[in-house]
Design a protein around this motif. Structure first.
Motif, PDB file in Angstrom:
ATOM      1  N   ALA A 134       0.863  -1.184   0.000  1.00  0.00           N
ATOM      2  CA  ALA A 134       0.000   0.000   0.000  1.00  0.00           C
ATOM      3  C   ALA A 134       0.896   1.229   0.000  1.00  0.00           C
ATOM      4  O   ALA A 134       1.623   1.480   0.957  1.00  0.00           O
ATOM      5  N   GLU A 135       0.834   2.002  -1.066  1.00  0.00           N
ATOM      6  CA  GLU A 135       1.687   3.180  -1.217  1.00  0.00           C
ATOM      7  C   GLU A 135       0.857   4.442  -1.046  1.00  0.00           C
ATOM      8  O   GLU A 135      -0.085   4.671  -1.803  1.00  0.00           O
ATOM      9  N   PRO A 136       1.180   5.296  -0.058  1.00  0.00           N
ATOM     10  CA  PRO A 136       0.419   6.546   0.106  1.00  0.00           C
ATOM     11  C   PRO A 136       0.772   7.533  -1.006  1.00  0.00           C
ATOM     12  O   PRO A 136       1.943   7.749  -1.320  1.00  0.00           O
ATOM     13  N   LEU A 137      -0.248   8.154  -1.581  1.00  0.00           N
ATOM     14  CA  LEU A 137      -0.052   9.129  -2.648  1.00  0.00           C
ATOM     15  C   LEU A 137      -0.340  10.544  -2.193  1.00  0.00           C
ATOM     16  O   LEU A 137      -0.162  11.487  -2.953  1.00  0.00           O
ATOM     17  N   GLY A 138      -0.771  10.696  -0.931  1.00  0.00           N
ATOM     18  CA  GLY A 138      -1.127  12.013  -0.420  1.00  0.00           C
ATOM     19  C   GLY A 138      -2.600  12.291  -0.604  1.00  0.00           C
ATOM     20  O   GLY A 138      -3.251  11.757  -1.514  1.00  0.00           O
ATOM     21  N   GLY A 139      -3.134  13.125   0.272  1.00  0.00           N
ATOM     22  CA  GLY A 139      -4.540  13.462   0.168  1.00  0.00           C
ATOM     23  C   GLY A 139      -5.467  12.294   0.396  1.00  0.00           C
ATOM     24  O   GLY A 139      -6.533  12.205  -0.224  1.00  0.00           O
ATOM     25  N   ALA A 140      -5.067  11.362   1.269  1.00  0.00           N
ATOM     26  CA  ALA A 140      -5.849  10.161   1.614  1.00  0.00           C
ATOM     27  C   ALA A 140      -5.992   9.191   0.443  1.00  0.00           C
ATOM     28  O   ALA A 140      -6.847   8.311   0.472  1.00  0.00           O
ATOM     29  N   ARG A 141      -5.158   9.335  -0.593  1.00  0.00           N
ATOM     30  CA  ARG A 141      -5.177   8.421  -1.754  1.00  0.00           C
ATOM     31  C   ARG A 141      -4.063   7.395  -1.606  1.00  0.00           C
ATOM     32  O   ARG A 141      -2.963   7.704  -1.156  1.00  0.00           O
ATOM     33  N   TRP A 142      -4.385   6.151  -2.036  1.00  0.00           N
ATOM     34  CA  TRP A 142      -3.430   5.048  -1.894  1.00  0.00           C
ATOM     35  C   TRP A 142      -3.405   4.213  -3.173  1.00  0.00           C
ATOM     36  O   TRP A 142      -4.427   4.063  -3.856  1.00  0.00           O
ATOM     37  N   ARG A 143      -2.228   3.667  -3.445  1.00  0.00           N
ATOM     38  CA  ARG A 143      -2.037   2.769  -4.593  1.00  0.00           C
ATOM     39  C   ARG A 143      -1.737   1.381  -4.066  1.00  0.00           C
ATOM     40  O   ARG A 143      -0.755   1.173  -3.333  1.00  0.00           O
ATOM     41  N   LEU A 144      -2.593   0.417  -4.413  1.00  0.00           N
ATOM     42  CA  LEU A 144      -2.481  -0.952  -3.901  1.00  0.00           C
ATOM     43  C   LEU A 144      -1.936  -1.862  -4.998  1.00  0.00           C
ATOM     44  O   LEU A 144      -2.477  -1.899  -6.115  1.00  0.00           O
ATOM     45  N   THR A 145      -0.889  -2.602  -4.679  1.00  0.00           N
ATOM     46  CA  THR A 145      -0.268  -3.522  -5.638  1.00  0.00           C
ATOM     47  C   THR A 145       0.017  -4.855  -4.956  1.00  0.00           C
ATOM     48  O   THR A 145      -0.278  -5.043  -3.793  1.00  0.00           O
ATOM     49  N   ARG A 146       0.644  -5.766  -5.740  1.00  0.00           N
ATOM     50  CA  ARG A 146       0.857  -7.169  -5.296  1.00  0.00           C
ATOM     51  C   ARG A 146      -0.488  -7.747  -4.857  1.00  0.00           C
ATOM     52  O   ARG A 146      -0.717  -8.103  -3.717  1.00  0.00           O
ATOM     53  N   LEU A 147      -1.368  -7.883  -5.845  1.00  0.00           N
ATOM     54  CA  LEU A 147      -2.754  -8.196  -5.570  1.00  0.00           C
ATOM     55  C   LEU A 147      -3.034  -9.684  -5.647  1.00  0.00           C
ATOM     56  O   LEU A 147      -2.492 -10.403  -6.499  1.00  0.00           O
ATOM     57  N   LEU A 148      -3.912 -10.145  -4.773  1.00  0.00           N
ATOM     58  CA  LEU A 148      -4.506 -11.472  -4.853  1.00  0.00           C
ATOM     59  C   LEU A 148      -5.986 -11.250  -5.156  1.00  0.00           C
ATOM     60  O   LEU A 148      -6.718 -10.722  -4.330  1.00  0.00           O
ATOM     61  N   ARG A 149      -6.408 -11.641  -6.356  1.00  0.00           N
ATOM     62  CA  ARG A 149      -7.726 -11.287  -6.855  1.00  0.00           C
ATOM     63  C   ARG A 149      -8.740 -12.399  -6.591  1.00  0.00           C
ATOM     64  O   ARG A 149      -8.392 -13.570  -6.395  1.00  0.00           O
ATOM     65  N   GLY A 150     -10.027 -12.029  -6.620  1.00  0.00           N
ATOM     66  CA  GLY A 150     -11.119 -12.993  -6.576  1.00  0.00           C
ATOM     67  C   GLY A 150     -11.070 -13.938  -5.395  1.00  0.00           C
ATOM     68  O   GLY A 150     -11.354 -15.129  -5.537  1.00  0.00           O
ATOM     69  N   ARG A 151     -10.747 -13.415  -4.225  1.00  0.00           N
ATOM     70  CA  ARG A 151     -10.641 -14.288  -3.058  1.00  0.00           C
ATOM     71  C   ARG A 151     -12.007 -14.881  -2.699  1.00  0.00           C
ATOM     72  O   ARG A 151     -13.046 -14.269  -2.892  1.00  0.00           O
ATOM     73  N   ARG A 152     -11.983 -16.118  -2.217  1.00  0.00           N
ATOM     74  CA  ARG A 152     -13.170 -16.829  -1.737  1.00  0.00           C
ATOM     75  C   ARG A 152     -14.282 -16.891  -2.789  1.00  0.00           C
ATOM     76  O   ARG A 152     -15.463 -16.704  -2.507  1.00  0.00           O
ATOM     77  N   GLY A 153     -13.870 -17.156  -4.017  1.00  0.00           N
ATOM     78  CA  GLY A 153     -14.842 -17.403  -5.064  1.00  0.00           C
ATOM     79  C   GLY A 153     -15.473 -16.182  -5.680  1.00  0.00           C
ATOM     80  O   GLY A 153     -16.524 -16.294  -6.319  1.00  0.00           O
ATOM     81  N   THR A 154     -14.859 -15.009  -5.530  1.00  0.00           N
ATOM     82  CA  THR A 154     -15.450 -13.765  -6.070  1.00  0.00           C
ATOM     83  C   THR A 154     -14.758 -13.318  -7.350  1.00  0.00           C
ATOM     84  O   THR A 154     -14.806 -12.143  -7.695  1.00  0.00           O
ATOM     85  N   GLU A 155     -14.124 -14.250  -8.058  1.00  0.00           N
ATOM     86  CA  GLU A 155     -13.340 -13.857  -9.225  1.00  0.00           C
ATOM     87  C   GLU A 155     -14.189 -13.296 -10.357  1.00  0.00           C
ATOM     88  O   GLU A 155     -13.663 -12.617 -11.259  1.00  0.00           O
ATOM     89  N   ARG A 156     -15.484 -13.559 -10.342  1.00  0.00           N
ATOM     90  CA  ARG A 156     -16.328 -13.064 -11.434  1.00  0.00           C
ATOM     91  C   ARG A 156     -16.847 -11.656 -11.182  1.00  0.00           C
ATOM     92  O   ARG A 156     -17.396 -11.034 -12.096  1.00  0.00           O
ATOM     93  N   ALA A 157     -16.743 -11.162  -9.982  1.00  0.00           N
ATOM     94  CA  ALA A 157     -17.232  -9.808  -9.685  1.00  0.00           C
ATOM     95  C   ALA A 157     -16.347  -8.793 -10.387  1.00  0.00           C
ATOM     96  O   ALA A 157     -15.124  -8.933 -10.444  1.00  0.00           O
TER      97      ALA A 157
END
Length: 704
Positions: free
Chosen positions: A532-555
């Motif tokens: 989680a990288e802070p960008l300032g102004g309460a904005r964040w950039r999220l990387t190194r992602l694990l997607r579709g956890r617990r069967g939500t890959e279609r959302a």
């Protein structure tokens, strides 16, 4: 021969101060008592601890002070009951919360208002008048026409109005933030609209005293054994003294009209007219305890020292609001007066000396300097004046209050409410559909809100208790492209804007991610992020992602969707009846900063209790195979096979062939196909219904 002595009573360090000047006013001031037959002056600690003891002394407040007050009335605790849903196979528990109504007496004289209020050292009410915890609050400032508080009157029937005294009433104060007990409170009381002089305080306490002399105090609390003891404390701090004024007294801090006296040497006997006490009779240091406004009126201490011999430290507690520099100036002035007080001068004169009363300032003919009359003695037809030098006003000193750890005065703001249904987040399967509620505020001071929910579109509402701790909530600005749920997405990034700067996100290593850390709702998808990288102004950039956890890959999330970090301490869960599946739940929250309740809706599709869709559909020969997934044991800790998580294993397969569609149920994860079949979809059937479909398009002739 009798001797008549007219004197001003006082101390060497503080300078002469007192209420009796010979026979001029007798002991009128001593008759004005806070507590009979006690001469002890006010102490700092008396204002810091809240009491409820019968007979506790209530101070008279001046300027602006921070006081604890005395609880003078309280109801029994008001109990509310709710249910907390246990996680990871734990049973539900009954949770009790409490509120209380009570009154606190603040000042024995009328006040202008109340500013901040602290509860257990944290702000209950901010400088803007905003409360951080839900409570009804009323202030009775102490007017002579003050009415009985309506709550106290309704509870007691016959109750005093406490006219002339200021008190505050809290109605239905929620105690969840304070371990379900009435917290210790302190109040910023504004008794007068501006700073007051020492002389003004003296005049209010003792009508015989006039004048507005003495230093200015941002605040002062008058208490102790007697009015005289209070005035002695003020005299020590300010160096002011009393002098006769008509039939009463006036407090002075400057010489005023100076009379010139001639040392006539009457008496016919040798007298020592000047003496200097040893330096070790003067304290080596003087310490002044005070209330420091830079430290939110907490106690401060400033010290002045002198060179030379001696080891005694003189400490004076002044229950007044002084900044660090003013308190340092007081300490240095007290020490300077003590050193000057080593000198004593005696003047003998005729009966015209009787016109000079103690407290007057005089000059001696033929000598330099100004002296203050400490005593007037009449003996053997001779008047002798005992004099002490008048010390010049000190130069203002500089001092620091030290490091200040002020209580955060964060705005509460309006409630942000999110209600979602997610797949079960525990290892065990849920036995009822579950709604997860996360809430926060637009301000960092938000703590919690009361919840209601409705399953019949608002026709009836059910109390849902209180929200959990403030969650980390934001809005999705940019969504990463789809990526496989089986691999770490090292290229994609999700940009989110959190509700305020007080919300933060952190990194998680592989072990933490395996334990479920940094799990968030992004639209309808569950995503974990490692960085989680802070960008300032309460904005964040999220990387190194694990997607579709617990069967939500279609959302599929889109910009503008809600982002919610799912943590056990910030998620409030409500188990719903099975009949809620397919219906919309309305959820309403009401927090301290909400003018109107905040509402959101969530459609219960059953994802929390339905099995996840099968995966890895493939055709081998003439048979269709797939792999089931389970809503229990997502971590796959044994590395063998996921538990079934349902009462039985059953699948519903819809096959589209040349002759149309047919539906077949099977208890094994495989099914024989016909050569003319074109497509197939598979759902696992669970206790509460069937999963979403896993689909496969078949190639004609591939099964031959």
């Amino acid at each position: 021969m009798a001797t008549l002595v007219l004197t001003v009573v006082g101390t060497a360090v503080g300078g002469p101060i007192g209420g009796a000047i010979g026979a001029l006013v007798g002991q009128a001031i001593d008759h004005a008592v806070f507590r009979p037959k006690r001469r002890q002056g006010p102490r700092l600690v008396e204002l810091a601890v809240q009491t409820s003891s019968y007979g506790s002394q209530i101070p008279l407040l001046f300027g602006t002070m921070r006081v604890a007050g005395t609880v003078i009335w309280a109801t029994d605790l008001i109990e509310s009951r709710g249910t907390a849903h246990g996680g990871k196979g734990q049973p539900n528990t009954t949770v009790y919360s409490y509120a209380a109504s009570f009154a606190v007496l603040l000042s024995a004289r009328a006040i202008q208002g109340v500013g901040r209020i602290w509860a257990e050292g944290t702000l209950l009410r901010g400088a803007a008048g905003d409360f951080k915890t839900a409570t009804g609050f009323r202030l009775h400032p102490g007017g002579e026409d003050q009415a009985v508080d309506p709550l106290i009157g309704s509870a007691e029937g016959l109750a005093p109005a406490h006219r002339g005294c200021a008190y505050a009433v809290f109605e239905g104060m929620q105690l969840g933030d304070y371990s379900n007990r009435i917290p210790s409170l302190t109040f910023e009381v504004i008794a007068d609209p501006a700073a007051v002089s020492v002389g003004h305080v003296a005049r209010v306490l003792a009508g015989e005293v006039g004048g507005d002399a003495g230093m200015m105090l941002d605040g002062f609390a008058a208490s102790g054994g007697s009015v005289r003891a209070v005035l002695e404390t003020l005299g020590q701090a300010s160096g002011a003294w009393f002098a006769p004024a008509g039939a009463g007294l006036a407090m002075r801090d400057s010489p005023g009209a100076v009379a010139t006296v001639v040392d006539a040497g009457f008496g016919g006997r040798e007298r020592r007219t000047r003496s200097v006490a040893a330096i070790d009779t003067v304290p080596r240091s003087v310490s002044v305890g005070h209330y420091d406004p830079a430290r939110e009126y907490q106690a401060g201490l400033q010290r002045a020292t002198r060179p030379g011999p001696g080891s005694r430290d003189e400490r004076v507690e002044v229950p007044a609001v002084l900044d660090a520099g003013a308190a340092k100036t007081v300490a240095e002035a007290m020490l300077a007066r003590a050193e000057a007080g080593r000198v004593r001068r005696s003047v003998t004169c005729g009966f015209d000396g009787l016109a000079i009363a103690p407290g007057r300032c005089v000059a001696i003919a033929g000598e330099a300097g100004t002296w203050r009359v400490a005593e007037v003695m009449v003996e053997a037809m001779v008047v002798r004046l005992a004099l002490v030098p008048l010390e010049t006003a000190p130069i203002a000193a500089r001092a620091t209050s030290g490091r200040v750890a002020a209580a955060a005065d964060a705005a509460v703001g309006r409630t942000i409410l999110v209600a979602v249904e997610t797949p079960g987040l525990d290892d065990g399967p849920l036995s009822a559909p579950r709604l997860t509620i996360a809430a926060a505020g637009t301000g960092a001071g938000w703590r919690r809100a009361a919840l209601l929910y409705s399953l019949d579109d608002g026709a009836s509402w059910t109390a849902g208790g209180a929200t959990a701790a403030p969650a980390v909530i934001g809005v999705v600005e940019t969504v990463a492209p789809r990526a496989p749920a089986t691999l770490i997405d090292r290229d994609g990034a999700i940009l989110v804007a959190l509700a305020h700067d007080g919300m933060v996100l952190g990194d998680a290593d592989a072990a933490a991610l395996d334990r479920g850390a940094n799990l968030a709702v992004v639209g309808g998808e569950l995503v974990q992020f490692g960085s989680a990288e802070p960008l300032g102004g309460a904005r964040w950039r999220l990387t190194r992602l694990l997607r579709g956890r617990r069967g939500t890959e279609r959302a599929a999330a889109v910009a503008g969707d809600r982002f919610v970090l799912l943590e056990s301490e910030t998620a409030r869960t409500i188990d719903l009846p099975v009949s809620a599946i397919g219906r919309t739940v309305r959820v309403m929250a009401s927090g301290v900063g909400d003018d109107e309740p905040v509402e959101t809706r969530c459609t219960i599709g059953g994802v929390s209790v339905l099995p996840p869709s099968p995966v890895h559909l493939r055709v081998k020969g003439t048979r269709l195979h797939w792999v089931r997934r389970s809503r229990a044991g997502w971590r796959w800790s044994d590395g063998v096979d996921a538990p079934l998580g349902e009462e039985s294993e059953l699948y519903r397969v819809a096959i589209v062939g040349a002759g149309g569609e047919r539906v077949v149920e099977t208890a094994v994860p495989a099914l024989e196909l016909a050569p003319s079949d074109l497509a197939a979809s598979v759902r696992q059937v669970g206790v509460f219904g069937a999963s979403s479909a896993a689909e496969l398009v078949l190639e004609t002739g591939a099964m031959a």
